[in-house]
Design a protein around this motif. Structure first.
Motif, PDB file in Angstrom:
ATOM      1  N   LYS A 671       2.779 -11.154   5.532  1.00 39.72           N
ATOM      2  CA  LYS A 671       2.488  -9.643   5.439  1.00 39.72           C
ATOM      3  C   LYS A 671       2.655  -8.756   6.960  1.00 39.72           C
ATOM      4  O   LYS A 671       3.478  -7.750   6.631  1.00 39.72           O
ATOM      5  CB  LYS A 671       1.105  -9.628   5.173  1.00 39.72           C
ATOM      6  CG  LYS A 671       0.479  -8.048   5.138  1.00 39.72           C
ATOM      7  CD  LYS A 671      -1.122  -8.061   4.775  1.00 39.72           C
ATOM      8  CE  LYS A 671      -1.783  -8.638   6.069  1.00 39.72           C
ATOM      9  NZ  LYS A 671      -1.601  -7.829   7.078  1.00 39.72           N
ATOM     10  N   ASP A 672       2.534  -9.572   7.873  1.00 42.60           N
ATOM     11  CA  ASP A 672       2.818  -8.747   9.190  1.00 42.60           C
ATOM     12  C   ASP A 672       4.072  -8.566   9.453  1.00 42.60           C
ATOM     13  O   ASP A 672       4.664  -7.610   9.903  1.00 42.60           O
ATOM     14  CB  ASP A 672       2.044  -9.720  10.316  1.00 42.60           C
ATOM     15  CG  ASP A 672       0.552  -9.662  10.156  1.00 42.60           C
ATOM     16  OD1 ASP A 672       0.074  -8.771   9.376  1.00 42.60           O
ATOM     17  OD2 ASP A 672      -0.138 -10.560  10.570  1.00 42.60           O
ATOM     18  N   CYS A 674       6.631  -8.328   7.307  1.00 43.86           N
ATOM     19  CA  CYS A 674       7.036  -7.211   6.252  1.00 43.86           C
ATOM     20  C   CYS A 674       6.890  -5.821   6.884  1.00 43.86           C
ATOM     21  O   CYS A 674       7.630  -5.099   6.750  1.00 43.86           O
ATOM     22  CB  CYS A 674       6.732  -7.550   5.290  1.00 43.86           C
ATOM     23  SG  CYS A 674       7.322  -6.302   3.583  1.00 43.86           S
ATOM     24  N   LEU A 675       5.557  -5.818   7.224  1.00 43.60           N
ATOM     25  CA  LEU A 675       5.019  -4.460   7.735  1.00 43.60           C
ATOM     26  C   LEU A 675       5.845  -4.138   9.036  1.00 43.60           C
ATOM     27  O   LEU A 675       6.109  -2.912   9.037  1.00 43.60           O
ATOM     28  CB  LEU A 675       3.379  -4.457   7.856  1.00 43.60           C
ATOM     29  CG  LEU A 675       2.599  -4.438   6.560  1.00 43.60           C
ATOM     30  CD1 LEU A 675       1.143  -4.677   6.886  1.00 43.60           C
ATOM     31  CD2 LEU A 675       2.882  -3.348   5.469  1.00 43.60           C
ATOM     32  N   SER A 676       5.764  -5.125   9.946  1.00 42.33           N
ATOM     33  CA  SER A 676       6.496  -4.643  11.255  1.00 42.33           C
ATOM     34  C   SER A 676       8.007  -4.283  10.964  1.00 42.33           C
ATOM     35  O   SER A 676       8.503  -3.332  11.344  1.00 42.33           O
ATOM     36  CB  SER A 676       6.534  -6.059  11.963  1.00 42.33           C
ATOM     37  OG  SER A 676       7.405  -5.976  13.214  1.00 42.33           O
ATOM     38  N   LYS A 679       8.154  -0.821   9.553  1.00 42.83           N
ATOM     39  CA  LYS A 679       7.625  -0.024  10.627  1.00 42.83           C
ATOM     40  C   LYS A 679       8.988   0.119  11.600  1.00 42.83           C
ATOM     41  O   LYS A 679       9.311   1.553  11.947  1.00 42.83           O
ATOM     42  CB  LYS A 679       6.519  -0.591  11.396  1.00 42.83           C
ATOM     43  CG  LYS A 679       6.037   0.417  12.407  1.00 42.83           C
ATOM     44  CD  LYS A 679       4.971  -0.116  13.276  1.00 42.83           C
ATOM     45  CE  LYS A 679       4.438   0.889  14.395  1.00 42.83           C
ATOM     46  NZ  LYS A 679       3.169   0.246  15.120  1.00 42.83           N
ATOM     47  N   TYR A 751       3.958   3.713   4.891  1.00 42.45           N
ATOM     48  CA  TYR A 751       3.311   2.523   5.464  1.00 42.45           C
ATOM     49  C   TYR A 751       2.284   2.063   4.786  1.00 42.45           C
ATOM     50  O   TYR A 751       1.895   0.802   4.346  1.00 42.45           O
ATOM     51  CB  TYR A 751       3.260   2.548   6.788  1.00 42.45           C
ATOM     52  CG  TYR A 751       2.723   1.446   7.772  1.00 42.45           C
ATOM     53  CD1 TYR A 751       3.694   0.550   8.236  1.00 42.45           C
ATOM     54  CD2 TYR A 751       1.426   1.233   8.021  1.00 42.45           C
ATOM     55  CE1 TYR A 751       3.190  -0.657   8.950  1.00 42.45           C
ATOM     56  CE2 TYR A 751       0.827   0.017   8.563  1.00 42.45           C
ATOM     57  CZ  TYR A 751       1.992  -0.839   8.988  1.00 42.45           C
ATOM     58  OH  TYR A 751       1.683  -2.020   9.742  1.00 42.45           O
ATOM     59  N   LEU A 754       2.970   0.588   1.476  1.00 37.69           N
ATOM     60  CA  LEU A 754       3.538  -0.780   1.472  1.00 37.69           C
ATOM     61  C   LEU A 754       2.372  -1.710   1.634  1.00 37.69           C
ATOM     62  O   LEU A 754       2.259  -2.968   0.894  1.00 37.69           O
ATOM     63  CB  LEU A 754       4.599  -0.976   2.394  1.00 37.69           C
ATOM     64  CG  LEU A 754       5.301  -2.095   2.579  1.00 37.69           C
ATOM     65  CD1 LEU A 754       5.911  -2.672   1.022  1.00 37.69           C
ATOM     66  CD2 LEU A 754       6.193  -2.144   3.652  1.00 37.69           C
ATOM     67  N   GLU A 755       1.557  -1.449   2.420  1.00 34.96           N
ATOM     68  CA  GLU A 755       0.582  -2.435   2.940  1.00 34.96           C
ATOM     69  C   GLU A 755      -0.425  -2.485   1.675  1.00 34.96           C
ATOM     70  O   GLU A 755      -0.869  -3.733   1.550  1.00 34.96           O
ATOM     71  CB  GLU A 755      -0.457  -1.809   3.997  1.00 34.96           C
ATOM     72  CG  GLU A 755      -1.530  -2.845   4.527  1.00 34.96           C
ATOM     73  CD  GLU A 755      -2.216  -2.134   5.723  1.00 34.96           C
ATOM     74  OE1 GLU A 755      -3.036  -2.874   6.345  1.00 34.96           O
ATOM     75  OE2 GLU A 755      -1.808  -0.866   6.111  1.00 34.96           O
ATOM     76  N   LEU A 758       1.339  -5.059  -0.729  1.00 25.75           N
ATOM     77  CA  LEU A 758       1.320  -6.168  -0.257  1.00 25.75           C
ATOM     78  C   LEU A 758       0.122  -6.902  -0.550  1.00 25.75           C
ATOM     79  O   LEU A 758       0.071  -8.301  -0.996  1.00 25.75           O
ATOM     80  CB  LEU A 758       1.604  -6.316   1.349  1.00 25.75           C
ATOM     81  CG  LEU A 758       3.187  -6.137   1.692  1.00 25.75           C
ATOM     82  CD1 LEU A 758       2.965  -5.919   3.322  1.00 25.75           C
ATOM     83  CD2 LEU A 758       4.167  -7.006   1.111  1.00 25.75           C
TER      84      LEU A 758
END
Length: 772
Positions: A671-672, A674-676, A679, A751, A754-755, A758
Motif C-alpha cells: 500500500k505504501d 503504491c501510494l508513494s 504521489k 491521492y 486511490l488510498e 487500496l
C-alpha cells in the motif's frame, strides 16, 4: 458501364430491318426486371402511379423521332426526370419483375398524351362512383289491408310544377351544351399539324399472366390505363421486352383498333431473335407434306437450333429505391397536375407541418379563376383528421376523421365554429358508451340519433328557447339555452308488451304536459296514447296536490283494469317527472359536449401535431434522445469497466514470489509503495507542466526583448508575425497555467481516492483492517 445507350435515328434513316437490329441491340438490354421490396408496388396501378409521381416529364428533343439515347433506369431514378422512353423503361422493368407480361411500345400518340396535357381530361378524384340501386322486393298485399287515403292535392298544380322544373332543367342543359360546343369549337380550331407523326412510348400489358383478363395500354406519364381501341394511340412501330424485339407488320390506318397482339404470329409481328418464348403458328398442310422425310426434319430442327440464341443480359445495374425516396415520391416532395377545371397538388408525408399530402381544387370556369370546392387529404395527424372538404359557394366545411379521435368524432359538417350554429356531427358508435351516432344542431334545435342502447333510446329532439343573455363566444356553459320541448323515440323492447312499451315521449315543458305514444301490436293498426297534465306538487295555499282524473287523458286500444286506477297514473306521472329532469340534464350535457368538441377542434387546428412512429428514428425526437441516452450510459459503463480492469497493484505484486500468501506487513508495504509511486507520478506531472510553462514564458520574454531592441527597423510583415506569435504564446501559457492549477486541485483528491480503493481492495482488505 455507361449511363446511357445510343440509338440511331438522329440524322439518317436505315432500312426497317437494320433499324430493328440496331434498336434491339440496346433497347432490350436496357430493361432490368426487378421486384421491388415494397408490397405497395406489387400491382400495376401502384407501380404506374409511383413512376408517374416520382419522375418529372421532359419532352423529346425531336417530336418526330425517338430520342438519340436512352438513360438506364438507375440514372432516371437518380435524376428523377425523363422522357416517355425513360418512363416506360422504368415502369416496364418494375412490371416484368412483378410478374406481368409487359412490353415497351414505340409508336405514335396524340398531342395531349405526348405533352402530358390533362387540361381536357376529367380528374379521376372528381368522378363519383356509380351507386348500385338495389330493388327492394315488395311485400305481398294483404287481403284486408287498409286502403291509403285519397290524394286531395291539385293535379293541375303538380303538372305546372313539373313543367316549371323541366323548363329550368332544359335551360341548364342547353347552357351546358352551348358551353361544351364552344369549347369544342375552340379545340377544333387548334388542329395539330403533326397529328399522327408524334413519337410516343408507352407500356403494353398482355392478358394471361397475373390474371389480367384483357390486353391494355398504360400511359407512363399519367399512370392511366387505356384500351387498345382508344384514339390517343395512333400507331405502333415496334415493341420489346428484356428477351426479344418485335416489329409491327400490320397496317395502322385505323390507329391501334385492328391490331392483333399475337406476338407468335411472324406475319403480323417480325421478331428479331429466334429463341422467343412466344408460340409459333402451326405450319400449313403443304409444308407438312413437304417435310415427311425424317432426314429433312432433323436438318431443319438442327438449323433452327443453331440459329436461335438468347438475349444478352441487361447492362443496367440493379434497380434500387431507398425507403426515403419511396416515401418522398414526388420531385422535391411536391407535384402539381392541371386537369379540366381542376388542379391536383401532391406533397410528400411530413413535408407540410399540418400533414397535408393532397389537395384537389375544382373550378367553375375553364380558365380556373372561380373556385367551387377544395378537398384536402391529410396523413399522420394526431387528431386523426383524414380529409377536409370546403365548399366555396355554400361555405360548408366537412371534416372526416379516422377512428381514434378523443371524442370518437367521424364527420363534422359546419359553416362556422361559433357554438349554437348549424352543424352536424357523426360519431363512431362502437367507441362511445352512450351509443350516439349522429348529432344535428341548429340555433333553435338539437337532434341526436342513438344505436344499441340498453334503454332502447334511438332518437332525441330538443327545442330551445331564446337565451337569457346575449350569446358570446364560448358562453354556452355559463349561459345555456333554455329547453322548451324534448321529443324522444324508443325502439321496440321485446321484453315488454306493446301497450306498455313507449314508442315516443314528448315533454312539453312550457305547457307542463307529457305525451306518450306506445308501440303498436302486430295485429293492430292503432296504438295507445296517454297525456299527463303536470302540475306542481303544492298549490298556492301550501296544500299537497292530489291526483285527479282530469290530469291524465288516455286512449287505449284494449283498456286494462290497472290503468284506470289513479294510483297507477300517479306513479307513472312521478316517474315521468324524474325522467324529464334527466332528459333536460342530458340535453344540457349534450350542449356542453358540443362546446368541448369545438374547443378541442380549435386547439387541434392551431397545433396540428403530427404523429411519428417509434420505428422512424430520423423524425422521432423522443426515440432519438432515448437512443442517445442509452448510448451514453453504455459508453459510461464501458469506461467504468475499463477502469475497473486496470490493476494498480499488478506491478508491485509482480515483485513478490509467485504463489506466496501476503502477510500483513507485506500488504502495508504494498500500500505504501503504491501510494508513494502515485504521489511521485503526480509530482512529476506537475513538474512537467511547470517546466513547459516556464519554457513558454522564457521564450515569450526573449521574443519581447528582441522586439524592443529591433522595433525601429522592423517591417510591417515582421510586426504582424511578432503579434501573431505573441497571441499564440499567450494562449499556450494560459492553457498551461489552467492545467497546472487544475492538477494542483485534483491531485490531493486523486491521492485520497486511490488510498480508499487500496483499503477496499479484496486482496488487501482483510490485512489492512487494523490500520483502517
Amino acid at each position: 458501364m455507361s449511363a446511357d445507350c445510343r440509338l440511331p435515328g438522329s440524322g439518317w434513316s436505315p432500312p426497317r430491318g437494320l433499324w430493328s437490329v440496331l434498336l434491339q441491340k440496346f433497347v432490350s438490354t436496357t430493361l432490368r426486371p426487378t421486384l421491388m421490396p415494397y408490397p405497395e408496388l406489387y400491382n400495376w396501378e401502384s407501380c404506374a402511379q409511383f413512376v408517374s409521381d416520382f419522375l418529372s416529364m421532359v419532352p423529346l428533343p425531336d417530336p418526330l423521332k425517338p430520342p438519340p439515347f436512352l438513360y438506364s433506369p438507375t440514372t432516371v431514378l437518380e435524376q428523377q426526370k425523363g422522357n416517355c422512353f425513360d418512363f416506360s423503361t422504368l415502369l416496364c422493368s418494375m412490371l416484368i419483375g412483378s410478374g406481368y407480361d409487359a412490353y415497351c411500345v414505340n409508336g405514335y400518340g396524340s398531342q395531349d398524351i405526348c405533352h402530358m396535357d390533362l387540361t381536357r381530361e376529367v380528374c379521376p378524384l372528381t368522378l363519383k362512383p356509380k351507386e348500385i340501386v338495389q330493388q327492394q322486393e315488395k311485400a305481398p298485399a294483404k287481403k284486408y289491408a287498409i286502403k291509403p287515403p285519397r290524394d286531395l292535392s291539385s293535379k293541375f298544380e303538380q303538372e305546372q310544377e313539373m313543367k316549371q322544373q323541366e323548363q329550368i332543367k332544359a335551360e341548364e342543359e342547353r347552357r351546358l351544351r352551348e358551353e361544351e360546343e364552344r369549347l369544342l369549337e375552340a379545340e377544333k380550331a387548334k388542329i395539330d399539324p403533326l397529328h399522327g407523326l408524334r413519337v410516343h412510348c408507352w407500356v403494353l400489358v398482355l392478358s394471361g399472366k397475373r390474371e389480367v383478363p384483357e390486353t391494355f395500354f398504360i400511359d407512363p406519364f399519367t399512370a392511366r390505363s387505356y384500351s387498345p381501341q382508344d384514339d390517343h394511340f395512333l400507331g405502333i412501330e415496334s415493341l420489346w421486352n428484356h428477351k426479344n424485339y418485335w416489329v409491327n407488320m400490320q397496317d395502322c390506318w385505323n390507329c391501334c383498333k385492328d391490331l392483333v397482339f399475337d406476338l407468335g404470329d411472324p406475319v403480323r409481328w417480325e421478331y428479331l431473335l429466334l429463341g422467343t418464348d412466344k408460340p409459333h403458328l402451326s405450319t400449313t398442310e403443304e409444308e407438312d407434306t413437304g417435310m415427311n422425310d425424317d432426314e429433312d426434319l432433323d436438318n431443319l430442327c438442327k438449323d433452327d437450333k443453331d440459329k436461335s440464341f438468347d438475349m444478352p443480359s441487361s447492362w443496367v445495374e440493379q434497380i434500387d429505391i431507398s425507403p426515403e425516396a419511396f416515401e418522398t415520391r414526388c420531385p422535391n416532395g411536391k407535384k402539381v397536375i392541371q386537369y379540366k377545371r381542376a388542379k391536383l397538388e401532391k406533397w410528400a408525408p411530413y413535408l407540410n407541418s399540418n400533414g397535408l399530402v393532397c389537395r384537389l381544387t375544382t373550378y367553375e370556369d375553364a380558365e380556373c379563376t372561380k373556385t367551387l370546392e377544395i378537398k384536402e387529404w391529410y396523413q399522420n395527424r394526431e387528431d386523426m383528421l383524414e380529409r377536409k372538404q370546403i365548399n366555396k359557394v355554400t361555405g360548408l366545411n366537412i371534416d372526416y376523421f379516422k377512428p381514434g379521435h378523443p371524442q370518437a368524432l367521424r364527420v363534422h359538417s359546419y359553416k362556422t365554429m361559433q357554438p349554437g350554429m348549424d352543424r352536424v356531427m357523426e360519431f363512431y358508435e362502437t367507441a362511445r358508451v352512450d351509443g350516439l351516432i349522429k348529432r344535428e344542431e341548429t340555433p333553435k334545435t338539437m337532434t341526436e340519433y342513438y344505436q344499441g342502447r340498453s334503454d332502447f333510446l334511438s332518437y332525441r329532439h330538443i327545442n330551445f328557447g331564446p337565451r337569457v343573455k346575449k350569446l358570446v363566444l364560448n358562453s354556452a356553459e355559463s349561459n345555456p339555452r333554455p329547453v322548451v320541448k324534448i321529443t324522444e323515440r324508443f325502439s321496440r323492447n321485446p321484453a315488454k308488451p306493446a301497450d306498455e312499451d313507449v314508442a315516443e315521449r314528448v315533454f312539453l315543458i312550457l305547457d307542463e304536459r307529457i305525451q306518450l305514444r306506445y308501440h303498436c301490436r302486430e295485429d293492430h293498426i292503432t296504438a295507445s296514447k296517454r297525456e299527463f297534465l303536470r302540475r306542481t306538487e303544492v298549490d298556492s295555499k301550501g296544500n299537497k296536490t292530489i291526483m285527479t282524473a282530469d290530469m291524465c287523458v288516455s286512449f287505449e286500444v284494449e283498456p286494462m283494469e290497472h290503468t284506470k286506477k289513479l294510483l297507477y297514473q300517479y306513479e307513472a306521472m312521478m316517474q315521468l317527472k324524474n325522467e324529464e329532469k334527466l332528459s333536460r340534464h342530458q340535453a344540457w350535457e349534450s350542449e356542453l359536449e358540443v362546446l368541448e368538441i369545438l374547443k378541442l377542434r380549435e386547439e387541434e387546428e392551431e397545433a396540428h401535431t403530427l404523429t411519428i412512429s417509434i420505428y422512424d428514428t430520423k423524425r422521432n425526437e423522443k426515440s432519438k434522445e432515448y437512443r442517445e441516452a442509452m448510448e451514453r450510459v453504455m459508453h459510461e459503463e464501458h469506461l467504468r469497466q475499463v477502469e475497473a480492469q486496470l490493476d494498480y497493484l499488478a506491478p508491485f505484486l509482480a515483485q513478490l514470489p509467485p504463489g506466496e500468501k501476503l502477510t500483513r506487513w507485506q500488504a502495508v508495504r504494498l500500500k505504501d509503495e503504491c501510494l508513494s509511486d502515485f504521489k511521485q507520478r503526480l509530482i512529476d506531472k506537475a513538474n512537467l507542466i511547470q517546466a513547459r510553462f516556464e519554457k513558454e514564458t522564457q521564450e515569450l520574454q526573449k521574443k519581447q526583448q528582441w522586439y524592443q531592441e529591433n522595433q525601429v527597423t522592423l517591417t510591417t510583415e515582421d510586426e504582424d508575425f511578432y503579434l501573431s506569435y505573441c497571441s499564440q504564446a499567450m494562449f499556450r501559457i494560459r492553457i498551461l497555467e489552467q492545467r497546472l492549477n487544475r492538477h494542483k486541485e485534483l491531485a490531493p483528491l486523486k491521492y485520497l481516492a486511490l488510498e480508499e480503493k487500496l483499503y477496499k481492495d479484496p486482496r488487501l482488505v482483510e490485512l489492512l483492517k487494523v490500520f483502517a
